[in-house]
Motif scaffolding. Structure first.
Motif, PDB file in Angstrom:
ATOM      1  N   ARG A   4       0.903  -1.237  -0.123  1.00 49.31           N
ATOM      2  CA  ARG A   4       0.374  -0.227  -0.067  1.00 49.31           C
ATOM      3  C   ARG A   4       1.215   1.269   0.012  1.00 49.31           C
ATOM      4  O   ARG A   4       1.822   1.547   1.146  1.00 49.31           O
ATOM      5  CB  ARG A   4      -1.418  -0.150   1.037  1.00 49.31           C
ATOM      6  CG  ARG A   4      -1.441  -1.448   1.031  1.00 49.31           C
ATOM      7  CD  ARG A   4      -2.287  -0.996   2.962  1.00 49.31           C
ATOM      8  NE  ARG A   4      -1.257  -1.909   3.810  1.00 49.31           N
ATOM      9  CZ  ARG A   4      -1.735  -0.899   5.043  1.00 49.31           C
ATOM     10  NH1 ARG A   4      -3.021  -1.472   5.346  1.00 49.31           N
ATOM     11  NH2 ARG A   4      -0.776  -1.426   5.917  1.00 49.31           N
ATOM     12  N   ILE A   5       0.811   2.534  -1.273  1.00 51.88           N
ATOM     13  CA  ILE A   5       1.722   3.429  -1.410  1.00 51.88           C
ATOM     14  C   ILE A   5       0.910   4.277  -0.671  1.00 51.88           C
ATOM     15  O   ILE A   5      -0.665   4.735  -1.730  1.00 51.88           O
ATOM     16  CB  ILE A   5       2.133   3.563  -2.763  1.00 51.88           C
ATOM     17  CG1 ILE A   5       2.145   1.786  -2.919  1.00 51.88           C
ATOM     18  CG2 ILE A   5       3.131   4.082  -3.354  1.00 51.88           C
ATOM     19  CD1 ILE A   5       4.350   1.604  -2.679  1.00 51.88           C
ATOM     20  N   ALA A   6       0.955   5.014   0.018  1.00 53.39           N
ATOM     21  CA  ALA A   6       0.360   6.605   0.370  1.00 53.39           C
ATOM     22  C   ALA A   6       1.240   7.634  -0.005  1.00 53.39           C
ATOM     23  O   ALA A   6       2.551   7.455  -0.090  1.00 53.39           O
ATOM     24  CB  ALA A   6       0.543   7.069   1.763  1.00 53.39           C
ATOM     25  N   ALA A   7       0.716   8.222  -0.950  1.00 56.68           N
ATOM     26  CA  ALA A   7       1.792   9.658  -1.666  1.00 56.68           C
ATOM     27  C   ALA A   7       0.963  10.899  -1.578  1.00 56.68           C
ATOM     28  O   ALA A   7       0.045  11.014  -1.696  1.00 56.68           O
ATOM     29  CB  ALA A   7       1.337   8.973  -3.615  1.00 56.68           C
ATOM     30  N   VAL A   8       1.933  12.000  -1.340  1.00 55.57           N
ATOM     31  CA  VAL A   8       1.365  13.362  -1.797  1.00 55.57           C
ATOM     32  C   VAL A   8       1.752  14.025  -1.889  1.00 55.57           C
ATOM     33  O   VAL A   8       3.697  14.115  -2.120  1.00 55.57           O
ATOM     34  CB  VAL A   8       0.363  13.925  -0.404  1.00 55.57           C
ATOM     35  CG1 VAL A   8       1.328  13.227   0.574  1.00 55.57           C
ATOM     36  CG2 VAL A   8      -0.385  15.131  -0.407  1.00 55.57           C
ATOM     37  N   GLY A   9       2.020  15.568  -3.030  1.00 64.55           N
ATOM     38  CA  GLY A   9       3.303  16.497  -3.382  1.00 64.55           C
ATOM     39  C   GLY A   9       2.618  17.691  -3.314  1.00 64.55           C
ATOM     40  O   GLY A   9       1.356  17.536  -2.490  1.00 64.55           O
TER      41      GLY A   9
END
Lengths: 239, 84
Positions: A4-9
């Protein structure tokens, strides 16, 4: 086995944001196995803002992988900010790769850069300034190709600030696409192989796209997501 | 003699100021001018940044009525996961 990959930028933390962002990350270790942050961590790229990022993201209980964005370069402190993140036990990619989760996941990438998209892009011709602009992106793409090929992991992800495709820019003025990304980044990933490309930078863009070679692309800029982070699952059925 | 300042250039100057002024360094703010009214649109990450954007715009275009339609990004819960 699912990852499970959490991602934000594009979180753009200033010194005013000290102590305010952490609440958005509460419980992330129960929802995700890793957190990817796609650049523009700060507003002005100062060491003081870098310290805010360190303090808000440290000790989350899962690996945290950063790349820097154009804002993080503004005060010429990008190397120092990256070093601060690493000293705090996190990862900061600089056209490099890291192996995580006992070899199950490899993440390669860096800031990336612009230039435009196939058929509507700048080329290394003419004035030295133009050549330098395009060469910067080409050299980055070459380094990503090498970094990706060196990853012998179950899954591979590219983490970038700039976009590799124009699909995820939809909503931005087309005239500024050459400043938002480059097809050279997608070409490198397509040549070396990856399961997912995560980027930010285009605040008015669109979350979902795909490279010409079929790699899924996700624009995780905070204004695009409208939520603390997205979660993408690789390698299995929905949990 | 008064030199006419075409709105096109005023808008470009305001947008540039918002991007380059150290108080804001905010890219991607749209600036529209209609008569002596100046409209700002876009998204920022903090409420006080919204106010700084309007301040920088007002200084870059003195005499114009600034309408600050910039919104602050709402950060919601993480939500559903996507299986790739």
């Amino acid at each position: 086995m699912t990852i499970r990959i959490a991602a934000v930028g594009d979180i753009h933390l200033s010194e005013h944001a000290r102590g305010t962002y952490r609440a958005h990350l509460d419980g992330i270790d129960e929802r995700a196995d890793v957190l990817l942050v796609a650049g523009d961590l700060t507003r002005h790229g100062t060491v003081e803002e870098g310290q805010v990022v360190v303090d808000e993201f440290r000790d989350l209980g899962i690996p945290v992988v950063f790349v820097l964005g154009n804002h993080d370069y503004h005060s010429d402190a990008e190397q120092e900010i990256a070093a601060m993140l690493r000293t705090a036990g996190m990862y900061a990619l600089d056209d490099s790769a890291e192996v995580l989760l006992d070899g199950r996941l490899g993440v390669a990438g860096g800031k990336g850069f612009g230039g435009g998209f196939a058929g509507k892009c700048a080329s290394e011709f003419g004035e030295p300034e133009t050549k330098a602009f395009v060469r910067h992106t080409r050299e980055i793409a070459d380094r990503w190709r090498i970094a990706l090929k060196g990853l012998d992991t179950d899954h591979r992800i590219v983490l970038s600030h700039y976009s590799p495709v124009k699909e995820t820019l939809a909503g931005e003025p087309p005239e500024i696409y050459p400043f938002l990304g480059s097809y050279l980044l997608a070409e490198a990933a397509d040549a070396a192989g990856a399961d997912l490309i995560v980027h930010g930078h285009a605040h008015a863009g669109t979350e979902k796209g795909v490279t010409p070679g079929g790699i899924r692309v996700r624009n995780v800029a905070l204004p695009v997501l409208g939520r603390a982070y997205a979660i993408y699952c690789l390698g299995g059925e929905e949990l | 003699m008064d030199i006419w300042d075409p709105p096109h250039y005023v808008a470009a100057r305001v947008q540039r100021a918002i991007a380059e002024d150290e108080r804001t360094n905010e890219l991607g703010i749209r600036v529209d001018i209609r008569g002596d009214h100046l409209f700002l649109q876009g998204q920022v990450c903090e409420e006080d940044q919204r106010e700084r954007v309007a301040q920088v715009a007002a200084e870059a275009a003195p005499g114009m009525v600034v309408h600050n339609e910039v919104i602050c990004v709402a950060v919601g819960e993480p939500g559903e996961q996507e299986v790739l």
